[in-house]
Design a protein around this motif. Structure first.
Motif, PDB file in Angstrom:
ATOM      1  N   HIS A 145      -2.672   3.650  -7.471  1.00  0.00           N
ATOM      2  CA  HIS A 145      -1.840   2.446  -7.344  1.00  0.00           C
ATOM      3  C   HIS A 145      -2.418   1.447  -6.341  1.00  0.00           C
ATOM      4  O   HIS A 145      -1.680   0.889  -5.524  1.00  0.00           O
ATOM      5  N   LEU A 146      -3.735   1.208  -6.396  1.00  0.00           N
ATOM      6  CA  LEU A 146      -4.369   0.257  -5.480  1.00  0.00           C
ATOM      7  C   LEU A 146      -3.891  -1.156  -5.798  1.00  0.00           C
ATOM      8  O   LEU A 146      -3.943  -1.605  -6.940  1.00  0.00           O
ATOM      9  N   GLU A 147      -3.425  -1.830  -4.773  1.00  0.00           N
ATOM     10  CA  GLU A 147      -2.943  -3.207  -4.893  1.00  0.00           C
ATOM     11  C   GLU A 147      -3.576  -4.015  -3.769  1.00  0.00           C
ATOM     12  O   GLU A 147      -3.278  -3.798  -2.586  1.00  0.00           O
ATOM     13  N   MET A 148      -4.481  -4.927  -4.120  1.00  0.00           N
ATOM     14  CA  MET A 148      -5.152  -5.765  -3.123  1.00  0.00           C
ATOM     15  C   MET A 148      -4.566  -7.165  -3.201  1.00  0.00           C
ATOM     16  O   MET A 148      -5.082  -8.034  -3.906  1.00  0.00           O
ATOM     17  N   GLY A 149      -3.475  -7.369  -2.473  1.00  0.00           N
ATOM     18  CA  GLY A 149      -2.793  -8.661  -2.478  1.00  0.00           C
ATOM     19  C   GLY A 149      -3.371  -9.600  -1.442  1.00  0.00           C
ATOM     20  O   GLY A 149      -4.337  -9.277  -0.745  1.00  0.00           O
ATOM     21  N   ASN A 150      -2.747 -10.767  -1.316  1.00  0.00           N
ATOM     22  CA  ASN A 150      -3.216 -11.753  -0.343  1.00  0.00           C
ATOM     23  C   ASN A 150      -2.806 -11.403   1.080  1.00  0.00           C
ATOM     24  O   ASN A 150      -3.426 -11.864   2.030  1.00  0.00           O
ATOM     25  N   ASP A 151      -1.750 -10.590   1.233  1.00  0.00           N
ATOM     26  CA  ASP A 151      -1.275 -10.249   2.569  1.00  0.00           C
ATOM     27  C   ASP A 151      -1.525  -8.796   2.948  1.00  0.00           C
ATOM     28  O   ASP A 151      -1.794  -8.496   4.101  1.00  0.00           O
TER      29      ASP A 151
END
Length: 164
Positions: A64-70
């Protein structure tokens, strides 16, 4: 120059995503070096060494890798136990390929520096002296008066011998 051009969003998350993709596309293992002392960093405390942690963020190592802006969020195993990991993008110091070391140490985000300075100035009394800035110090020259080029000593061969 207009006001909107000076208030651009941080480039850090875009660099992280681009470098992650580049490392993965080349069949390497992407690793993040994270400052674990920053606020909102959620990592297993037992994996932190000297205030920093290296995280393997390869697709096969995390879920569940999530590379968001924050934030960068995922779940990973540490010592066989699954832990949720939550890292603010500003806490990432570098991204690199484990196999080659190629990657990038990320520059300090100007908006993060401004926020930190604002916080520090509001916490310190006006009369407090500013903290000293650190800078690199050149290494000492080798002892001796010889200004000429130094010839390296010949490298020794291996000490193992093939015996038949």
């Amino acid at each position: 120059m207009s006001e909107s051009s000076t208030s651009m969003t941080s480039h850090r998350p875009y660099l992280l995503r681009a470098l992650y993709e580049w490392i993965a596309d080349n069949g390497m293992t992407p690793h993040l070096l994270v400052d674990a002392t920053r606020p909102a960093v959620q990592v297993p405390a037992h994996a932190v060494k000297e205030g920093k942690i290296v995280l393997n963020v390869a697709a096969r190592a995390v879920s569940h890798l999530e590379m968001g802006n924050d934030f960068i969020r995922f779940s990973a195993r540490f010592g066989g136990v699954s832990h949720p990991v939550n890292v603010p993008v500003g806490a990432v110091l570098a991204i690199y390929a484990r196999e080659t070391g190629q990657g990038m140490a990320l520059p300090e985000d100007a908006s993060l520096e401004d926020a930190a300075l604002d916080e520090a100035s509001s916490e310190q009394p006006e009369s407090a002296a500013p903290s000293p800035q650190l800078s690199a110090v050149p290494s000492d020259p080798p002892d001796g008066d010889d200004d000429g080029p130094h010839t390296p000593t010949p490298r020794r061969g291996g000490h193992l011998r093939i015996v038949k």
